[in-house]
Design an enzyme around this catalytic site. Structure first.
Site, PDB file in Angstrom:
ATOM      1  CB  VAL A   1      -0.926   0.003   1.223  1.00  0.00           C
ATOM      2  CG1 VAL A   1      -1.785   1.263   1.251  1.00  0.00           C
ATOM      3  CG2 VAL A   1      -1.810  -1.240   1.208  1.00  0.00           C
TER       4      VAL A   1
ATOM      5  CB  THR B   1       3.198   0.107   5.233  1.00  0.00           C
ATOM      6  OG1 THR B   1       4.532  -0.195   5.688  1.00  0.00           O
ATOM      7  CG2 THR B   1       2.207  -0.164   6.357  1.00  0.00           C
ATOM      8  CG  ASP B   2       6.149   1.967  -0.495  1.00  0.00           C
ATOM      9  OD1 ASP B   2       7.264   1.451  -0.268  1.00  0.00           O
ATOM     10  OD2 ASP B   2       5.858   2.488  -1.582  1.00  0.00           O
ATOM     11  CB  ALA B   3       9.828   2.515   2.661  1.00  0.00           C
ATOM     12  CB  SER B   4       7.386   2.977   7.917  1.00  0.00           C
ATOM     13  OG  SER B   4       8.656   2.655   8.465  1.00  0.00           O
TER      14      SER B   4
END
Length: 756
Positions: A414, A461-464
């Site tokens: 996401v 998630t994509d990179a946080s």
């Protein structure tokens, strides 16, 4: 609903099937069924039959009667009622606050088709648009579930019954209650033994181990000491690593798998084949390159090489394919990373990539839901937005996700990308300030992704550390909020802070016990689908001998063949081609780059390869040097005006027979959009010389350069700075082979002069 009879309103606009579904749901629940239309007073029926919409005063006694029927019933009861507005539902709940709502949702086209096929019903099709405009979707404090009517009736009833029987008072934000994972269904497809392993493993885990499984670490250090701390202290469920030599990467992964009690998901980023997963991996093609030839098999070859090479390293999870649609030519974060600018090309090539990589023991995470390519900005540095309306989103990005989910993709990454109009479709009345990136938006992750699209797999998630996420709220709040919203894993974390934030979020109830258990089932379910739970510890990572496939001659041959197929002639309006040593011996060669980036690689290193290949073909090559380059080489008194005066002289055509400009403009996560940046004001390398000699502009990366060099009459997109792509380009410039590549209109950047 706990301890009380189930009372349900099956709601939605005309044509959604309230009566059919309501009756079937009542039978499933052992409940009485009433069609709410039968409770209308005759005056209301007469108005609707005449094509006159009811007003709120007309509806109030009807809604109150429905609420009264619930309040006086001590048995399970299902009533079909449109209940379009929140205020209408509140009137019903005044009679019985325990009422739950099942919202049947469908597209305008499907609803209209169904209404046209219902002879004898008193609601004319002309009122459908009025109802859709009136509809207010369930809000966070209303007990209910949304179900897509594209599904068969039995599946609609299954989903509704799961919610009603399992939610036990949950609300619309309780993802685990509304959309519990089914480990025996796609994409997990686990047998009883594998499901038992998932459940029993969760049962043996400490709270800290459970929290740790939610994290995917980014390994910045290959040392055993580093891994020992990450695995023993934080118990992570997955990891990605900074690429290095294949041998070092494999040993790193082998050590990690040997030290963890529960096998790791080991991710790589094989967007271009084996390149990017280790230093010596094979660059096969970009996504755009794989979409720039009629042969869809190019994408499958890219996926196949990616799978073989990453599996040899010990990776089992591919953060690919990219299923964004490149609608906005100004968007440069996915300009080379999307298969194209239509849903059809994206679906076709993404399926091919998936099938190719699936020949290896690898699961995929397609990205970046809800879809990049509308906003020109980069979510790495700012929250970006997909601003399409719900219906248009459903026809485009929604089509892509439905197709790929149906094709078996196991996980979805996401993006930190908001979708304001789609969010408002599910949460009418949301203000601008309430719009969140998808990673924090339950209406996108639950109502849309889990509900409408029916995705049963794992969500990460994509990179946080991307600013698209971090600008949304305080980090201590956003870390657990991503899981509460519906993500199952959190990509990259700042330990120990983020671990503690996640743990605190669970203890405070932000992450419910049900949500944690559901996420863990999906995480371990993916691991079981890879058979990691039955593999011996030693077999989780191949032997060093397996590395022989990485960068192999066979894979380089695949890359060369694809390079030859995809070099694209965008335009040659002055008929400059072919250009051969026999007719245009003396070449002035210009190199354009985006400057050094975080990789610290020489941004003009490719120019040596270009010069070598041109000279091997028989050209005499003179490479242009900027003032900065000449100063670095020891020349004194250099400035851009001196370089310009020396370059732009009347005898230019006497000194050179043709000019070649090779641009390899890159950049990643350092700016919102990428354009050519010249070396100086009015720089001497800008193609002013296109009027003096035949000039060929070759892009080795971005497809949008014509907006900055519209004056060139011959433009080629070679897609890559590899020797294979450069060699193929020079062959075609000479007319030794045909241009086969294709392009879409994004290359002309919505400007008439770029086509001249």
């Amino acid at each position: 609903m706990t301890g009380k009879p189930i009372h349900v309103v099956v709601m939605g606009v005309a044509g959604c099937g309230k009566s059919t579904v309501g009756a079937a749901l009542a039978e499933r629940l052992g409940a009485e069924f009433l069609d709410g239309d039968s409770l209308h007073p005759q005056a209301n029926i007469d108005k609707m039959a005449a094509g006159t919409p009811l007003n709120d005063a007309d509806r109030a006694p009807w809604l109150a009667e429905i609420g009264r029927r619930f309040s006086t019933s001590d048995a399970a009861l299902v009533i079909a009622c449109s209940a379009l507005k929140r205020a209408y539902r509140d009137i019903i709940r005044e009679g019985d606050p325990t009422v739950a709502f099942v919202h049947l949702h469908g597209t305008r086209e499907l609803l209209g088709e169904r209404m046209n096929n219902r002879p004898g019903h008193f609601m004319p099709t002309s009122l459908l648009d009025s109802q859709l405009a009136t509809l207010e979707h369930l809000q966070s404090d209303e007990d209910g579930v949304m179900v897509d009517i594209e599904n068969p009736v039995d599946q609609i009833v299954d989903r509704a019954a799961e919610f009603l029987l399992g939610a036990q008072g949950g609300n619309i934000q309780d993802a685990a209650a509304r959309f519990p994972v089914d480990l025996k269904a796609a994409p997990f497809n686990l047998d009883d033994a594998a499901v038992q392993w998932v459940e029993s493993t969760i049962g043996t885990m400490s709270l800290e181990e459970k929290i740790g499984q939610l994290f995917i670490n980014h390994n910045n250090d290959y040392s055993p000491e580093y891994l020992d701390e990450v695995l023993e202290k934080y118990h992570v469920g997955g990891m990605r690593y900074r690429p290095g030599p294949s041998g070092a990467v494999q040993e790193h992964i082998r050590y990690a798998q040997s030290k963890t009690r529960i096998p790791l998901l080991v991710a790589s980023n094989p967007e271009m084949g084996g390149a990017g997963s280790c230093d010596d991996g094979t660059f096969v093609s970009t996504h755009l390159q794989a979409g720039s030839h009629p042969d869809k098999g190019i994408a499958r070859q890219m996926g196949r090489v990616a799978g073989v090479e990453t599996a040899a390293l010990g990776c089992n999870w591919a953060f690919a394919p990219i299923v964004d649609i490149h609608y906005n030519w100004r968007n440069t974060v996915i300009s080379t990373r999307a298969f194209g600018n239509t849903p059809e090309i994206v679906v076709e090539r993404a399926k091919e990539y998936f099938d190719g990589i699936s020949e290896s023991p690898t699961v995929c995470a397609m990205k970046h839901f809800p879809g990049d390519g509308i906003d020109e900005r980069d979510q790495h540095v700012v929250t970006s937005y997909n601003t399409l309306g719900y219906e248009e989103w459903s026809r485009t990005y929604g089509h892509v996700y439905r197709e790929m989910i149906g094709h078996g993709v196991q996980s979805i990454m996401v993006g930190h990308i908001g979708a304001p109009e789609v969010s408002r479709h599910f949460r009418p009345g949301m203000t601008d300030s309430e719009i969140r990136p998808a990673t924090l938006a339950p209406e996108l992750l639950q109502d849309l992704l889990r509900g409408e699209l029916g995705f049963n797999g794992l969500v990460l998630t994509d990179a946080s550390l991307m600013v698209g996420l971090t600008q949304a709220m305080k980090r201590r709040d956003l870390v657990p909020a991503t899981i509460a919203a519906g993500c199952d894993m959190f990509l990259f974390f700042r330990n120990p802070e983020d671990f503690q934030f996640m743990l605190d979020g669970y203890k405070s109830g932000v992450i419910t016990e049900e949500r944690l258990q559901d996420a863990l089932r999906r995480i371990l379910g993916i691991k079981a689908s890879l058979r990691l739970h039955t593999a011996s510890r030693e077999s989780l990572v191949p032997s060093a001998d397996a590395l022989s496939v990485i960068g192999s001659e066979a894979h380089k041959a695949v890359a060369a063949e694809i390079a030859d197929k995809t070099v694209t002639l965008v335009k040659d309006t002055a008929n400059n081609l072919p250009i051969r040593p026999e007719t245009h011996k003396r070449i002035r060669l210009y190199g354009i780059s985006g400057g050094a980036d975080f990789t610290r690689a020489d941004p003009l290193a490719y120019l040596d390869t270009v010069k070598e290949e041109l000279e091997a073909a028989g050209f005499s090559v003179d490479v242009f040097k900027t003032a900065e380059q000449r100063s670095a080489a020891g020349e004194t008194g250099m400035n851009f005006m001196r370089v310009l005066s020396e370059e732009a002289t009347a005898d230019y055509a006497e000194r050179y027979d043709a000019a070649f400009v090779f641009a390899n403009v890159k950049g990643f996560a350092q700016e919102a959009a990428i354009r050519i940046k010249w070396s100086s004001p009015m720089a001497a390398e800008i193609p002013w010389y296109a009027t003096e000699v035949p000039t060929v502009f070759v892009s080795l990366n971005q497809p949008n350069h014509l907006i900055d060099v519209p004056m060139v009459k011959t433009a080629i997109h070679a897609h890559a700075g590899t020797r294979e792509a450069i060699r193929a380009t020079i062959h075609k410039i000479q007319g030794n082979s045909e241009f086969q590549g294709t392009f879409n209109d994004n290359v002309f950047c919505d400007s008439f002069d770029t086509r001249l």
